[in-house]
Design an enzyme around this catalytic site. Sequence first.
Site, short mmCIF file in Angstrom:
data_model
loop_
_atom_site.label_atom_id
_atom_site.label_comp_id
_atom_site.label_asym_id
_atom_site.label_seq_id
_atom_site.Cartn_x
_atom_site.Cartn_y
_atom_site.Cartn_z
N ASN A 9 0.78 -1.36 0.07
CA ASN A 9 -0.17 0.10 -0.07
C ASN A 9 0.88 1.34 -0.01
O ASN A 9 1.72 1.51 1.07
CB ASN A 9 -0.72 0.01 1.32
N LYS A 11 -0.04 4.10 -0.34
CA LYS A 11 -0.55 5.42 0.14
C LYS A 11 -0.56 6.53 -0.77
O LYS A 11 -0.43 6.44 -1.75
CB LYS A 11 -0.30 5.74 1.84
N HIS A 96 -9.56 1.16 4.91
CA HIS A 96 -8.49 1.57 5.39
C HIS A 96 -8.34 2.18 6.67
O HIS A 96 -9.18 3.26 6.64
CB HIS A 96 -7.25 1.79 4.66
N GLU A 98 -6.84 4.74 7.95
CA GLU A 98 -6.79 6.09 7.59
C GLU A 98 -7.81 6.79 6.81
O GLU A 98 -8.25 7.87 6.99
CB GLU A 98 -5.52 6.20 6.61
N GLY A 174 2.30 2.47 10.71
CA GLY A 174 3.38 3.44 10.37
C GLY A 174 4.06 3.84 11.66
O GLY A 174 4.62 5.09 11.80
N SER A 214 3.33 -2.16 10.22
CA SER A 214 4.95 -2.19 10.44
C SER A 214 5.70 -3.37 10.01
O SER A 214 6.39 -3.89 10.66
CB SER A 214 5.37 -1.58 11.71
C1 PEP Z 1 -0.63 0.06 5.80
O1 PEP Z 1 -0.77 0.95 5.30
O2 PEP Z 1 -1.64 -0.52 5.73
C2 PEP Z 1 0.29 -0.39 6.96
C3 PEP Z 1 0.04 -1.43 7.33
O3 PEP Z 1 1.35 0.42 6.95
P1 PEP Z 1 2.73 0.29 7.44
O4 PEP Z 1 3.34 -0.92 7.08
O5 PEP Z 1 3.90 1.38 7.18
O6 PEP Z 1 2.65 0.27 9.08
#
Ligand code: PEP
Length: 256
Positions: A9, A11, A96, A98, A174, A214
């Site tokens: 992803n 983003k 998601h 976000e 994140g 992460s």
């Molecule tokens: C995500 O955006 O779905 C995500 C898991 O981000 P990250 O791996 O940066 O935590």
Amino acid sequence: MRKFLIAGNWKMNAGPVEAKNLAGEINSWAKDNSFKSEVVICPPYVSIPFVAKEFRSTECKVGAQNVHNQDNGAYTGEISTSMLKELECEFVIVGHSERREYFEESDELISKKTLKSLTDGLKPIVCVGEKLDERKSNSHKKVVKYQVEAALNGVSAKQAENLVIAYEPVWAIGTGETATPEQAQEMHHFIRSLLEEKWNKGVSDSVRILYGGSMKPGNAKELLSQPDVDGGLIGGASLDSGSFTEIISISESISK
Ligand code: PEP
């Protein structure tokens, strides 16, 4: 047997020029390595055609990060399922955290998007996950149960063949914080039990449940080795082709 799904992803990162380069790097790795895992990248809308074009020569797939629940019409700024399919998208991320937080997407809207995607032949990656205070107050399972049941409202057992769920604890996205493999397994197993209650064991066994939060080369092996973890939804680490392809290689080294 569930095939791993390794999904990136991006983003709001990587416009067309950067996306083309990054997809090119992933694609040249894909040409030189054999892999059984399914690999998908979800770039920003404007970069989708460039990534799709790169990926035509390998098995890598492209997806989107969002979709609208109507066919077309006066919905300024929105994108429909048919538009995504025209751009060769096979997957779409729905709900998601976000989008839930910054764009106030409700469980009801997420349910509509999930159903619309499945009806129109896109594979939704439906995201669920608790916030830190919800985990601390031990209500994480209650929250995730509500999100799963709401998102899948009206989805048939047949449609579930194309469904993917991503468990993404909000406190791990994140932040560099990761759920422990035990925490991930516990929640994935719980989600699978909800799918069995809704449909049956056959369906619950076949739906892929990804972990997101992460994930990186350093923790991917432990997470992906859990029996109910069927892949990863990867944010930050998917913006680095070396890290992303290393996670694909790690998934290849795990046999379940
Ligand atoms: C995500 O955006 O779905 C995500 C898991 O981000 P990250 O791996 O940066 O935590």
